[in-house]
Design an enzyme around this catalytic site. Structure first.
Site, PDB file in Angstrom:
ATOM      1  N   CYS A 110      55.574  20.890  77.689  1.00 40.93           N
ATOM      2  CA  CYS A 110      54.573  19.894  77.263  1.00 40.93           C
ATOM      3  C   CYS A 110      54.388  19.839  75.748  1.00 40.93           C
ATOM      4  O   CYS A 110      53.805  18.880  75.234  1.00 40.93           O
ATOM      5  CB  CYS A 110      53.228  20.180  77.930  1.00 40.93           C
ATOM      6  SG  CYS A 110      53.327  20.268  79.710  1.00 40.93           S
ATOM      7  N   HIS A 250      47.086  17.037  74.389  1.00 41.65           N
ATOM      8  CA  HIS A 250      47.965  16.920  75.558  1.00 41.65           C
ATOM      9  C   HIS A 250      47.105  16.581  76.765  1.00 41.65           C
ATOM     10  O   HIS A 250      46.041  17.176  76.972  1.00 41.65           O
ATOM     11  CB  HIS A 250      48.712  18.240  75.756  1.00 41.65           C
ATOM     12  CG  HIS A 250      49.430  18.314  77.070  1.00 41.65           C
ATOM     13  ND1 HIS A 250      50.229  17.292  77.525  1.00 41.65           N
ATOM     14  CD2 HIS A 250      49.452  19.279  78.029  1.00 41.65           C
ATOM     15  CE1 HIS A 250      50.717  17.625  78.720  1.00 41.65           C
ATOM     16  NE2 HIS A 250      50.259  18.819  79.040  1.00 41.65           N
ATOM     17  N   ASN A 280      49.552  14.189  84.222  1.00 44.56           N
ATOM     18  CA  ASN A 280      50.156  15.018  83.174  1.00 44.56           C
ATOM     19  C   ASN A 280      51.637  14.633  83.053  1.00 44.56           C
ATOM     20  O   ASN A 280      52.430  14.943  83.949  1.00 44.56           O
ATOM     21  CB  ASN A 280      49.993  16.496  83.559  1.00 44.56           C
ATOM     22  CG  ASN A 280      50.609  17.442  82.528  1.00 44.56           C
ATOM     23  OD1 ASN A 280      51.334  17.021  81.630  1.00 44.56           O
ATOM     24  ND2 ASN A 280      50.317  18.729  82.674  1.00 44.56           N
TER      25      ASN A 280
HETATM   26  N1  COA Z   1      43.634  19.249  97.014  1.00 40.02           N
HETATM   27  C1  COA Z   1      42.707  19.963  97.660  1.00 40.02           C
HETATM   28  N2  COA Z   1      42.569  21.303  97.487  1.00 40.02           N
HETATM   29  C2  COA Z   1      43.420  21.905  96.641  1.00 40.02           C
HETATM   30  C3  COA Z   1      44.429  21.225  95.962  1.00 40.02           C
HETATM   31  C4  COA Z   1      44.517  19.821  96.178  1.00 40.02           C
HETATM   32  N3  COA Z   1      45.437  19.060  95.552  1.00 40.02           N
HETATM   33  N4  COA Z   1      45.111  22.080  95.190  1.00 40.02           N
HETATM   34  C5  COA Z   1      44.551  23.282  95.372  1.00 40.02           C
HETATM   35  N5  COA Z   1      43.530  23.191  96.263  1.00 40.02           N
HETATM   36  C6  COA Z   1      42.668  24.249  96.756  1.00 40.02           C
HETATM   37  C7  COA Z   1      43.283  25.606  96.608  1.00 40.02           C
HETATM   38  O1  COA Z   1      44.153  25.873  97.661  1.00 40.02           O
HETATM   39  C8  COA Z   1      42.046  26.495  96.641  1.00 40.02           C
HETATM   40  O2  COA Z   1      41.664  26.689  97.989  1.00 40.02           O
HETATM   41  P1  COA Z   1      41.238  28.145  98.490  1.00 40.02           P
HETATM   42  O3  COA Z   1      40.020  28.515  97.672  1.00 40.02           O
HETATM   43  O4  COA Z   1      40.955  27.904  99.931  1.00 40.02           O
HETATM   44  O5  COA Z   1      42.406  29.029  98.239  1.00 40.02           O
HETATM   45  C9  COA Z   1      40.956  25.630  96.003  1.00 40.02           C
HETATM   46  O6  COA Z   1      41.474  24.295  95.994  1.00 40.02           O
HETATM   47  C10 COA Z   1      40.599  26.040  94.597  1.00 40.02           C
HETATM   48  O7  COA Z   1      41.759  26.254  93.865  1.00 40.02           O
HETATM   49  P2  COA Z   1      41.673  26.674  92.367  1.00 40.02           P
HETATM   50  O8  COA Z   1      43.038  26.983  91.885  1.00 40.02           O
HETATM   51  O9  COA Z   1      40.636  27.685  92.145  1.00 40.02           O
HETATM   52  O10 COA Z   1      41.117  25.318  91.716  1.00 40.02           O
HETATM   53  P3  COA Z   1      40.878  25.012  90.204  1.00 40.02           P
HETATM   54  O11 COA Z   1      39.472  24.646  89.994  1.00 40.02           O
HETATM   55  O12 COA Z   1      41.450  26.078  89.297  1.00 40.02           O
HETATM   56  O13 COA Z   1      41.740  23.694  89.995  1.00 40.02           O
HETATM   57  C11 COA Z   1      43.852  23.070  89.059  1.00 40.02           C
HETATM   58  C12 COA Z   1      43.116  23.732  90.218  1.00 40.02           C
HETATM   59  C13 COA Z   1      45.344  23.161  89.310  1.00 40.02           C
HETATM   60  C14 COA Z   1      43.412  21.621  88.998  1.00 40.02           C
HETATM   61  C15 COA Z   1      43.449  23.792  87.753  1.00 40.02           C
HETATM   62  O14 COA Z   1      43.625  25.173  87.904  1.00 40.02           O
HETATM   63  C16 COA Z   1      44.255  23.327  86.587  1.00 40.02           C
HETATM   64  O15 COA Z   1      44.142  22.187  86.150  1.00 40.02           O
HETATM   65  N6  COA Z   1      45.084  24.221  86.005  1.00 40.02           N
HETATM   66  C17 COA Z   1      45.901  23.868  84.856  1.00 40.02           C
HETATM   67  C18 COA Z   1      47.080  23.074  85.324  1.00 40.02           C
HETATM   68  C19 COA Z   1      47.804  22.462  84.187  1.00 40.02           C
HETATM   69  O16 COA Z   1      47.213  21.720  83.437  1.00 40.02           O
HETATM   70  N7  COA Z   1      49.103  22.735  84.073  1.00 40.02           N
HETATM   71  C20 COA Z   1      49.944  22.183  83.108  1.00 40.02           C
HETATM   72  C21 COA Z   1      49.660  22.791  81.788  1.00 40.02           C
HETATM   73  S1  COA Z   1      50.623  22.024  80.579  1.00 40.02           S
END
Ligand code: COA
Length: 323
Positions: A110, A250, A280
């Protein structure tokens, strides 16, 4: 200095409520609340990374009044090239007919466009080149795991292109900062299918050649690194946050963007956000945002813009530019 910008995205728009129809257990409310994303563009059968790069490059060249023959260098930031060999940049060079241009890719996920801009600026300062095309482009839909709800809802396809020309002292890059930390590579990667673990039927079946991410850890690192990068860029430019007219981060997740802006003390009115419409798009996200910001009149002569990026690697960095 930035002489022209352009972008291109595949025609197909994929809305959050469409994931259910392909068997993904998620919903619009969850995706919007956690990421701010409403929809993203996804490439169809005839579209390639080269085709969207070419369209974005033509748009930037038209805006800059530059022909393909005038390009000295083409830099493409991408982690989803059409072929693993040769580079995406030589495919773009051939498509444009930019026969004088030296072409190479930057592998910084990214942060690819931001790294590419800094390489371009350094090459211009060294006197090697006058006119450079810097592109950030991805077809992430072709490398994500469409069965993994943790990742497939986050990403989109697109290309953003920028024509850069040698700048005068008053305009152009005022400060730049780049960092990497390969000790955290396993948090966001494509574990197999490369030279260490060449593709096998087993890898293909388990999908370990596709994007894998530990979202929560990536989130924390992204906020910490982007916040620090903003501080560094302001220090290097000898500016304070109130001098920044526009912050273009970003576009990974609106919560990461808001946390970064809060830390940098830049109000959200001065922050460009389009992650809701594109998801993204990795290396493409900042140059697409820049092109939209220019089109909306938010970047004019004299505007001071701070860019900040973070990606797999990890790679991150920042740049302050006077337009
Ligand atoms: N829909 C519904 N539920 C989902 C899901 C989706 N698309 N993806 C994950 N979940 C669930 C998980 O399984 C988890 O369930 P559990 O508690 O039963 O295990 C729950 O949601 C919470 O997951 P968690 O990882 O704690 O959520 P979060 O608040 O951290 O949000 C992201 C997840 C991926 C949105 C967040 O971590 C994020 O944005 N991370 C950075 C990603 C990124 O930007 N990457 C590129 C960087 S350049």
């Amino acid at each position: 200095m930035v002489a022209g910008t352009g972008y291109a995205v595949p025609k197909r728009v994929f809305r959050n409520d469409e994931f259910a129809s392909i068997g993904i257990d998620t919903d619009d409310a969850w995706i919007r609340e956690r990421t701010g994303i409403r929809e993203r563009h996804i490439a169809g059968p005839g579209e390639t990374l080269t085709s969207i790069c070419t369209e974005a490059a033509h748009n930037a060249m038209a805006a800059a009044g530059v022909s393909a023959a005038e390009l000295d260098m083409i830099i493409v930031g991408t982690c989803s090239p059409d072929r693993l060999l040769p580079s995406a940049s030589v495919e773009l060079q051939a498509a444009l007919g930019a026969s004088r241009a030296v072409a190479f890719d930057v592998g910084a996920a990214c942060s690819g466009w931001l790294y590419g801009m800094q390489v371009a600026e350094a090459m211009m300062a060294a006197g090697s080149v006058e006119t450079v095309l810097v592109v950030g482009a991805e077809l992430l839909s072709r490398i994500v795991n469409w069965k993994d709800r943790n990742t497939c809802v986050l990403f989109g396809d697109g290309a953003g292109a920028t024509i850069v020309k040698r700048s005068t002292k008053q305009r152009g890059i005022l400060a730049s900062y780049m960092r990497s930390d390969g000790t955290l590579a396993d948090l966001l990667d494509r574990p197999k299918g490369g030279a260490a673990y060449p593709m096998t039927a087993e890898i293909l079946a388990e999908g370990s050649h596709l994007v894998h991410m530990r979202g929560r850890e990536v989130f924390k690192n992204a906020v910490r690194s982007m916040a620090d990068a903003c501080d560094r860029a302001l220090d290097l430019a000898k500016l304070s946050s109130s001098d920044i007219d526009l912050l273009i981060p970003h576009q990974a997740n609106v919560r990461i963007i808001e946390a970064t802006a809060k830390h940098a003390n830049v109000p959200m009115e001065k922050v460009f956000v389009n992650v809701d419409r594109f998801g993204n798009t990795s290396a493409a996200s900042i140059p697409i945002a820049l092109d939209e910001a220019i089109a909306q009149g938010r970047v004019k002569d004299g505007t001071i813009v701070m860019f900040v990026a973070f990606g797999a690697g990890f790679t991150w960095g920042s740049m302050v530019v006077r337009f």
